[in-house]
Design a protein around this motif. Structure first.
Motif, PDB file in Angstrom:
ATOM      1  N   LEU A   1     -23.846 -69.600  81.471  1.00 17.51           N
ATOM      2  CA  LEU A   1     -24.989 -70.262  81.388  1.00 17.51           C
ATOM      3  C   LEU A   1     -26.337 -69.756  81.888  1.00 17.51           C
ATOM      4  O   LEU A   1     -27.226 -70.869  81.482  1.00 17.51           O
ATOM      5  N   SER A   2     -26.178 -68.618  82.124  1.00 17.56           N
ATOM      6  CA  SER A   2     -27.734 -68.304  81.986  1.00 17.56           C
ATOM      7  C   SER A   2     -28.522 -67.661  80.543  1.00 17.56           C
ATOM      8  O   SER A   2     -29.727 -66.932  80.798  1.00 17.56           O
ATOM      9  N   THR A   3     -27.738 -67.789  79.912  1.00 25.20           N
ATOM     10  CA  THR A   3     -27.404 -67.090  78.765  1.00 25.20           C
ATOM     11  C   THR A   3     -28.700 -68.375  77.261  1.00 25.20           C
ATOM     12  O   THR A   3     -28.622 -69.187  77.771  1.00 25.20           O
ATOM     13  N   LYS A   4     -29.474 -67.667  76.492  1.00 23.09           N
ATOM     14  CA  LYS A   4     -30.630 -68.239  75.886  1.00 23.09           C
ATOM     15  C   LYS A   4     -29.753 -68.824  74.706  1.00 23.09           C
ATOM     16  O   LYS A   4     -29.234 -67.744  74.122  1.00 23.09           O
ATOM     17  N   VAL A   5     -29.503 -69.829  74.318  1.00 21.35           N
ATOM     18  CA  VAL A   5     -29.471 -70.111  73.044  1.00 21.35           C
ATOM     19  C   VAL A   5     -29.887 -70.578  72.127  1.00 21.35           C
ATOM     20  O   VAL A   5     -30.869 -71.224  71.907  1.00 21.35           O
ATOM     21  N   ASP A   6     -30.198 -70.144  70.559  1.00 23.75           N
ATOM     22  CA  ASP A   6     -30.756 -70.983  69.634  1.00 23.75           C
ATOM     23  C   ASP A   6     -30.297 -71.755  69.194  1.00 23.75           C
ATOM     24  O   ASP A   6     -29.162 -71.512  68.840  1.00 23.75           O
ATOM     25  N   TRP A   7     -30.583 -72.885  69.682  1.00 22.12           N
ATOM     26  CA  TRP A   7     -29.892 -74.228  69.431  1.00 22.12           C
ATOM     27  C   TRP A   7     -29.878 -74.518  67.907  1.00 22.12           C
ATOM     28  O   TRP A   7     -28.870 -75.598  67.833  1.00 22.12           O
ATOM     29  N   SER A   8     -30.996 -73.765  67.126  1.00 20.62           N
ATOM     30  CA  SER A   8     -30.248 -74.059  65.744  1.00 20.62           C
ATOM     31  C   SER A   8     -29.599 -73.962  64.792  1.00 20.62           C
ATOM     32  O   SER A   8     -30.102 -73.990  63.112  1.00 20.62           O
ATOM     33  N   ALA A   9     -29.197 -72.731  65.133  1.00 20.81           N
ATOM     34  CA  ALA A   9     -28.576 -71.615  64.380  1.00 20.81           C
ATOM     35  C   ALA A   9     -27.503 -72.183  64.011  1.00 20.81           C
ATOM     36  O   ALA A   9     -27.092 -73.597  64.411  1.00 20.81           O
ATOM     37  N   ASP A  10     -26.805 -71.439  63.010  1.00 23.48           N
ATOM     38  CA  ASP A  10     -25.640 -71.942  62.357  1.00 23.48           C
ATOM     39  C   ASP A  10     -24.585 -71.783  64.010  1.00 23.48           C
ATOM     40  O   ASP A  10     -24.074 -70.390  64.349  1.00 23.48           O
ATOM     41  N   PRO A  11     -23.836 -72.940  63.951  1.00 24.70           N
ATOM     42  CA  PRO A  11     -23.190 -72.476  64.885  1.00 24.70           C
ATOM     43  C   PRO A  11     -22.106 -71.540  64.683  1.00 24.70           C
ATOM     44  O   PRO A  11     -21.587 -71.378  65.559  1.00 24.70           O
ATOM     45  N   LEU A  12     -21.401 -71.297  63.708  1.00 27.32           N
ATOM     46  CA  LEU A  12     -20.609 -70.169  63.870  1.00 27.32           C
ATOM     47  C   LEU A  12     -21.124 -68.841  64.034  1.00 27.32           C
ATOM     48  O   LEU A  12     -20.629 -67.806  64.600  1.00 27.32           O
ATOM     49  N   THR A  13     -22.243 -68.839  63.659  1.00 25.89           N
ATOM     50  CA  THR A  13     -23.387 -67.795  64.131  1.00 25.89           C
ATOM     51  C   THR A  13     -23.019 -67.386  65.994  1.00 25.89           C
ATOM     52  O   THR A  13     -23.344 -66.287  66.416  1.00 25.89           O
ATOM     53  N   LEU A  14     -22.585 -68.264  66.796  1.00 24.92           N
ATOM     54  CA  LEU A  14     -23.195 -67.948  68.337  1.00 24.92           C
ATOM     55  C   LEU A  14     -21.655 -68.157  68.879  1.00 24.92           C
ATOM     56  O   LEU A  14     -20.972 -68.297  68.345  1.00 24.92           O
ATOM     57  N   ASN A  15     -22.390 -67.988  69.887  1.00 23.32           N
ATOM     58  CA  ASN A  15     -20.446 -67.020  70.699  1.00 23.32           C
ATOM     59  C   ASN A  15     -20.376 -68.406  71.533  1.00 23.32           C
ATOM     60  O   ASN A  15     -20.541 -69.379  72.040  1.00 23.32           O
ATOM     61  N   ARG A  16     -18.862 -68.229  71.143  1.00 22.62           N
ATOM     62  CA  ARG A  16     -18.734 -69.537  71.253  1.00 22.62           C
ATOM     63  C   ARG A  16     -18.010 -69.971  73.377  1.00 22.62           C
ATOM     64  O   ARG A  16     -18.206 -70.399  73.276  1.00 22.62           O
ATOM     65  N   THR A  17     -18.147 -68.478  73.999  1.00 19.72           N
ATOM     66  CA  THR A  17     -17.807 -68.896  75.126  1.00 19.72           C
ATOM     67  C   THR A  17     -19.262 -69.655  76.048  1.00 19.72           C
ATOM     68  O   THR A  17     -19.171 -70.427  76.013  1.00 19.72           O
ATOM     69  N   VAL A  18     -20.402 -68.874  75.255  1.00 22.42           N
ATOM     70  CA  VAL A  18     -21.850 -69.860  75.963  1.00 22.42           C
ATOM     71  C   VAL A  18     -21.535 -70.959  75.329  1.00 22.42           C
ATOM     72  O   VAL A  18     -21.937 -71.763  76.229  1.00 22.42           O
ATOM     73  N   THR A  19     -21.555 -71.687  73.448  1.00 25.04           N
ATOM     74  CA  THR A  19     -21.813 -72.536  73.532  1.00 25.04           C
ATOM     75  C   THR A  19     -20.644 -73.740  74.411  1.00 25.04           C
ATOM     76  O   THR A  19     -20.808 -74.753  74.929  1.00 25.04           O
ATOM     77  N   SER A  20     -19.809 -73.369  74.748  1.00 21.86           N
ATOM     78  CA  SER A  20     -18.693 -73.958  75.578  1.00 21.86           C
ATOM     79  C   SER A  20     -18.929 -74.228  76.791  1.00 21.86           C
ATOM     80  O   SER A  20     -18.603 -75.382  77.340  1.00 21.86           O
ATOM     81  N   ALA A  21     -19.814 -73.586  77.279  1.00 19.52           N
ATOM     82  CA  ALA A  21     -20.087 -73.502  78.907  1.00 19.52           C
ATOM     83  C   ALA A  21     -20.241 -74.792  78.870  1.00 19.52           C
ATOM     84  O   ALA A  21     -20.584 -75.291  79.793  1.00 19.52           O
ATOM     85  N   TYR A  22     -21.983 -74.357  78.096  1.00 17.13           N
ATOM     86  CA  TYR A  22     -23.006 -75.213  78.224  1.00 17.13           C
ATOM     87  C   TYR A  22     -22.334 -76.271  78.138  1.00 17.13           C
ATOM     88  O   TYR A  22     -22.595 -77.870  78.602  1.00 17.13           O
ATOM     89  N   GLY A  23     -21.380 -76.308  76.868  1.00 20.84           N
ATOM     90  CA  GLY A  23     -21.003 -78.486  76.722  1.00 20.84           C
ATOM     91  C   GLY A  23     -20.043 -78.746  77.281  1.00 20.84           C
ATOM     92  O   GLY A  23     -20.260 -79.649  77.479  1.00 20.84           O
ATOM     93  N   THR A  24     -19.182 -77.943  78.027  1.00 21.91           N
ATOM     94  CA  THR A  24     -18.303 -78.767  78.850  1.00 21.91           C
ATOM     95  C   THR A  24     -19.456 -79.325  80.606  1.00 21.91           C
ATOM     96  O   THR A  24     -18.941 -80.042  80.815  1.00 21.91           O
ATOM     97  N   VAL A  25     -20.305 -78.319  80.691  1.00 24.76           N
ATOM     98  CA  VAL A  25     -20.908 -78.351  82.042  1.00 24.76           C
ATOM     99  C   VAL A  25     -21.866 -79.952  81.645  1.00 24.76           C
ATOM    100  O   VAL A  25     -22.195 -80.954  82.376  1.00 24.76           O
ATOM    101  N   ILE A  26     -22.519 -80.125  80.116  1.00 22.22           N
ATOM    102  CA  ILE A  26     -23.336 -81.259  79.263  1.00 22.22           C
ATOM    103  C   ILE A  26     -22.460 -82.532  79.853  1.00 22.22           C
ATOM    104  O   ILE A  26     -22.845 -83.445  80.252  1.00 22.22           O
TER     105      ILE A  26
END
Ligand code: NAG
Ligand code: NAG
Ligand code: NAG
Ligand code: NAG
Length: 274
Positions: free
Chosen positions: A116-141
């Protein structure tokens, strides 16, 4: 921005998560041993309480798509299982106080502080993003916004459909026209849609802001973070350009309401976000 994130989990789950009817944490994250954070996420999803409205919705989406895939020929743009999942989730008992939601989010924050301290390019192709990171953000949100998510998604619009269904219609129509094969991935910020070959199209923003349910989204979320301030890291890493987003609201055709919202949102964001 929240109005975009609303769809996020949803569509990414359709695309990425569908084949993830994973039975094990390790399979879902494609690792040999799940980390503390991955374990926490996995356990949270198993039993999210009704506060995690989107988590419950996604679970129903995965279940209903899984069923449809096994029992019918699922054609592109058949969103029946999605619609069913919205109805089902809205029929479930919803009982959540903000304190409960917050304490659920905090458990994840504790175990996933790295992610949750990792910066993410939210415009990127979701397939290229780290699933653990996006899942963590998605869950808290989904916990911080569980109450307003429920209020919006389960509101019956004048068309008779729940807003959770109504809200997706303009986007689906646009996608059908532009990507007939139905093979697409939507960026988490909903600015772009990626085709199978990795090329991308920009999504017209009016799709997300104009219409009865869209107005409800704006109204519902307008004051939510005022009364329930978000942790700084979320504002910074997810809604960093809130002000800019709000200033770029499109004008809805034949309708003056957008201007009105722009004014109220501006007031709010000056006071609270900056
Ligand atoms: C899973 O991980 C392995 C090795 O790290 C990698 O080669 C493979 O492509 C991954 N599978 C998926 C579906 O990401
Ligand atoms: C994803 O992010 C986590 C946490 O920051 C990191 O430990 C992991 O190695 C990353 N995975 C990949 C495939 O980059
Ligand atoms: C215009 O605004 C009205 C009232 O606020 C709303 O009901 C309607 O759906 C909007 N129409 C469009 C096309 O945005
Ligand atoms: C929008 O506002 C303009 C000027 O303020 C007005 O002339 C017009 O009739 C309005 N349109 C609608 C649909 O309310």
């Amino acid at each position: 921005m929240k109005v975009y994130i609303l769809f996020v989990l949803l569509f990414s789950s359709l695309i990425i998560g569908i084949n993830a009817e994973a039975e094990k944490c390790e399979n879902y994250f494609n690792v040999s041993t799940c980390s503390e954070c991955q374990k926490e996420l996995w356990d949270t999803w198993a039993n999210p309480s009704s506060c995690g409205f989107f988590i419950n919705l996604i679970k129903n989406i995965i279940k209903d798509y899984g069923y449809a895939v096994r029992h019918t020929q699922l054609t592109p743009y058949n969103f029946t299982p999605y619609d069913e999942a919205v109805k089902e989730t809205c029929d479930e008992r919803f009982s959540c106080t903000y304190d409960e939601a917050e304490s659920s989010a905090k458990r994840v924050e504790e175990k996933c502080s790295n992610e949750l301290s990792t910066k993410v390019d939210w415009s990127a192709d979701p397939l290229t993003l780290n699933r653990t990171v996006t899942s963590a953000y998605g869950t808290v949100i989904s916990f911080y916004f569980g109450i307003p998510d429920h209020d919006v998604m389960c509101f019956k619009s004048s068309s008779g459909d729940l807003c959770g269904i109504e809200l997706t219609k303009p986007l689906i129509n646009w996608l059908k026209e532009n990507i007939p094969d139905g093979k697409f991935r939507i960026s988490y910020d909903h600015k772009f849609v990626y085709k199978e070959d990795g090329s991308r199209l920009e999504i017209p923003r009016g799709i997300f802001f104009c219409g009865e349910c869209q107005e409800r989204v704006v109204k519902t979320f307008k004051y939510w973070p005022v009364n329930h301030p978000l942790p700084d890291y979320i504002v910074k890493n997810v809604y960093g350009s809130w002000e800019e987003e709000v200033n770029n609201f499109p004008n809805c055709p034949n309708n003056n309401s957008t201007t009105k919202h722009r004014r109220t949102l501006n007031r709010f964001s000056r006071r609270k976000i900056n």
